[in-house]
Design a protein around this motif. Structure first.
Motif, PDB file in Angstrom:
ATOM      1  N   UNK A 255      -5.863  72.830  15.536  1.00 37.05           N
ATOM      2  CA  UNK A 255      -4.613  73.511  15.871  1.00 37.05           C
ATOM      3  C   UNK A 255      -3.457  72.571  16.137  1.00 37.05           C
ATOM      4  N   UNK A 275       2.288  77.931  11.984  1.00 39.64           N
ATOM      5  CA  UNK A 275       2.552  78.921  13.028  1.00 39.64           C
ATOM      6  C   UNK A 275       3.907  78.645  13.690  1.00 39.64           C
ATOM      7  N   UNK A 276       4.138  77.371  13.979  1.00 39.51           N
ATOM      8  CA  UNK A 276       5.386  76.959  14.640  1.00 39.51           C
ATOM      9  C   UNK A 276       6.601  77.338  13.786  1.00 39.51           C
ATOM     10  N   UNK A 292      -2.087  83.229  14.509  1.00 39.11           N
ATOM     11  CA  UNK A 292      -2.760  82.796  15.734  1.00 39.11           C
ATOM     12  C   UNK A 292      -4.116  83.465  15.890  1.00 39.11           C
TER      13      UNK A 292
ATOM     14  N   UNK B 109      -6.068  75.951  21.354  1.00 41.22           N
ATOM     15  CA  UNK B 109      -4.952  75.196  20.774  1.00 41.22           C
ATOM     16  C   UNK B 109      -3.645  75.560  21.487  1.00 41.22           C
ATOM     17  N   UNK B 111      -0.629  75.779  20.488  1.00 40.43           N
ATOM     18  CA  UNK B 111       0.282  76.718  19.834  1.00 40.43           C
ATOM     19  C   UNK B 111      -0.092  78.159  20.176  1.00 40.43           C
ATOM     20  N   UNK B 112      -1.400  78.434  20.307  1.00 41.01           N
ATOM     21  CA  UNK B 112      -1.822  79.805  20.620  1.00 41.01           C
ATOM     22  C   UNK B 112      -1.477  80.153  22.066  1.00 41.01           C
ATOM     23  N   UNK B 115       2.322  80.624  22.294  1.00 40.16           N
ATOM     24  CA  UNK B 115       2.759  81.868  21.666  1.00 40.16           C
ATOM     25  C   UNK B 115       2.383  83.074  22.520  1.00 40.16           C
ATOM     26  N   UNK B 203       4.417  71.489  23.588  1.00 36.82           N
ATOM     27  CA  UNK B 203       4.260  72.705  22.786  1.00 36.82           C
ATOM     28  C   UNK B 203       4.401  73.967  23.633  1.00 36.82           C
TER      29      UNK B 203
END
Lengths: 318, 272
Positions: A255, A275-276, A292, B109, B111-112, B115, B203
């Motif tokens: 990830x 994703x970003x 995600x 992760x 990013x998850x 988000x 992040x």
């Protein structure tokens, strides 16, 4: 290692007698529990919900939104508006499939390189004189405390065309023309291996340090060559450390966003970066949520395997 | 095995060179006179001056320190509670889920996590900014705090707590007088870890933050995307020096506390 410790099953009955029951115990459990439910579990339900929604030009940029004032009717209406459109979209555009596959590939190769580099270091640490070990171990952990972003950034100055590495290589006459490393896959491998190497070394060290070296002596006495002794004894006995280290490198690497973004080129796509971009540049929140969810599904297997392996190790160490 | 053999010594030297050379080079070039990062043009501290006179860096640093301080403190409190739940509260309904959430937060992760927290804040209609970043940081660093404190709780003997209870101590005062002093070094270590994690995070902060709350990593990231600059080198060197100093001091304190405790325990045993 510390991760193994918290799953250690212990004498539950005795514990209960120490802590007893009552409102204090309930409060002790409730506060961190509710915190995690609200800030960890609930957000995932929301991600799942939004991944089934449609993107709209509004605030917030998705539909349907749940309106609590409409009560049950609103709830039903929300469910009726859900569809798998975003997931279908992910299979239609090859960008996403490529991102997932290339993330898996990059994470796998980086993990293997980290293992090959980390094993001898962990081995040397475990065999170092006792009075040196804690200092050396701290030196392995120390980079982990300094900013991840800064450590990745430090490689730009080294890897770029007019960077330190090319300067040294040209000066020593090994190459005639500067190498292009920055903004390639090679730079990503270097970045991931560099950043996550301590995660590989620590569990390996934990296993190798406990290894019974008299077994090796016995093998050599019986005519085993050092290489064969390593292959037959040391390696099989350190398998649990190898697994732990590989999971600890592989899972976050899949990830990863910062490393491919800073060191990688535009041709390298990794799922964290996709994703970003989906979220911040395209502002498509539902598709970002679907990305995600799929990433999560992909990582659930390795995470569960890792947890199982940690539990086994904890039991074995008792 | 009291000496290094040549193979192990070489491996360690190369290994540590790999781990430390990039950071050392970065620090060296932060003193470079020239703006061109790879050409050495003489020693200068002007980039450090320009960092300290850069208001946006200073603002970001101030935001980062406040977020770090508040989130580390609350994460340590929650982490201590969670560690006690895991090791001292016996079994209860949903303990597996509880343990699972603590693990999962750590391996998820970024990013998850980022988000999902952002979408939570949007659904709750929270204004994104300082407090949402702080809440996000508390959530992920409390799990690391839990693991650090848990590791200490697992290894120390419960007999002392039991003795205190037998002698008529209430559970609360047994915790305050026996358990807390013993696990205190671990709590300190957990706080430091939580603080560093918050200081480092890019992040999750990028997702959870809003206008007006730019943390230092976010600021550095926006500069790094443009390319290498000597100011960033100087700023990074300051951060590295501060963190290294903190970690080394903390480990010395822990070592001393450990030695002192061992001595006291020995004395207690010999006097009986």
């Amino acid at each position: 290692m510390a991760l193994a410790d918290i799953t250690t099953p212990s004498q539950e009955t005795e514990q209960a007698s120490v802590q007893g029951s009552g409102w204090r115990r309930s409060l002790l459990i409730a506060v961190p529990y509710i915190w995690l439910l609200v800030f960890f579990l609930a957000p995932f339900v929301i991600v799942l919900k939004i991944s089934l929604s449609d993107v709209v030009l509004a605030r917030p940029p998705y539909f349907p939104t749940f309106d609590i004032s409409e009560g049950w009717q609103g709830f039903v209406a929300m469910f009726q508006a859900f569809d798998l459109e975003n997931y279908v979209w992910l299979t239609e555009d090859t960008l996403y499939l490529k991102s997932y596959l290339s993330s898996l590939k990059i994470a796998f190769i980086s993990t293997m390189i980290a293992l090959v580099l980390g094993y001898p270091i962990a081995y040397a640490l475990a065999k170092a004189p006792k009075e040196w070990r804690s200092t050396l171990l701290m030196l392995v952990i120390l980079p982990f405390w300094t900013s991840f972003l800064i450590r990745v950034y430090a490689w730009i100055g080294i890897l770029k065309k007019e960077g330190v590495l090319n300067y040294v290589l040209l000066w020593s006459g090994i190459i005639d023309e500067p190498l292009t490393i920055l903004n390639t896959d090679a730079a990503i491998y270097i970045g991931i291996v560099y950043s996550y190497l301590p995660f590989m070394i620590l569990p390996l060290y934990a296993v190798l340090e406990k290894l019974d070296y008299s077994l090796l002596e016995a093998a050599t006495d019986l005519g085993c060559s050092p290489f064969k002794a390593f292959w037959v004894i040391t390696l099989p006995l350190s398998v649990s450390g190898i697994w732990a280290g590989c999971f600890l490198v592989f899972i976050p690497a899949v990830g990863e966003f910062v490393i491919p973004d800073i060191l990688g080129g535009s041709s390298t796509i990794m799922i964290g970066k996709t994703l970003w971009v989906e979220f911040f540049s395209n502002r498509d929140w539902p598709v970002a949520s679907a990305v995600a969810i799929l990433l999560l599904i992909m990582l659930i297997m390795p995470i569960i395997l890792f947890q199982k392996q940690q539990e086994k190790q904890a039991e074995a160490s008792q | 095995m009291t000496r290094f053999n040549w193979f192990n010594a070489t491996t360690l030297t190369l290994g540590f060179a790999f781990l430390y050379l990039p950071i050392i080079l970065l620090m060296i070039y932060s003193f470079n006179e020239s703006r061109l990062v790879t050409v050495w043009a003489g020693f200068s501290t002007k980039w450090y001056q320009s960092v300290f006179s850069n208001e946006s860096f200073m603002n970001a640093a101030w935001v980062t320190l406040r977020v770090g301080f508040i989130s580390a403190s609350l994460a340590t409190v929650l982490g201590t509670m969670a560690a006690l739940v895991l090791n001292r509260a016996g079994s209860f309904k949903g303990k597996t889920l509880f343990t699972g959430m603590i693990y999962a937060t750590m391996v998820m992760p970024e990013v998850i996590t980022g988000l999902s927290l952002l979408l939570l804040f949007v659904s709750l209609d929270f204004t994104r900014g300082f407090w949402t970043v702080t809440l996000a940081h508390i959530t992920f660093s409390m799990c690391y705090a839990t693991v650090v404190i848990s590791a200490r709780l697992v290894t120390f003997e419960r007999s002392m707590e039991e003795a205190a209870l037998d002698l008529g101590c209430t559970r609360f005062s047994a915790f305050m007088q026996i358990t807390l002093p013993i696990i205190f070094p671990a709590i300190l270590a957990a706080w430091l870890l939580a603080f560093t994690l918050s200081l480092d995070d890019l992040v999750i902060a990028s997702f959870a933050s809003g206008p007006g709350a730019t943390t230092l990593p976010m600021k550095i990231y926006s500069q790094v995307r443009i390319g290498v600059s000597p100011e960033i080198n100087a700023l990074s060197s300051i951060l590295i020096a501060v963190v290294a100093f903190g970690v080394v001091t903390a480990s010395l304190i822990t070592k001393q506390a450990h030695a002192k405790r061992m001595k006291e325990e020995q004395q207690a045993h010999s006097s009986t």
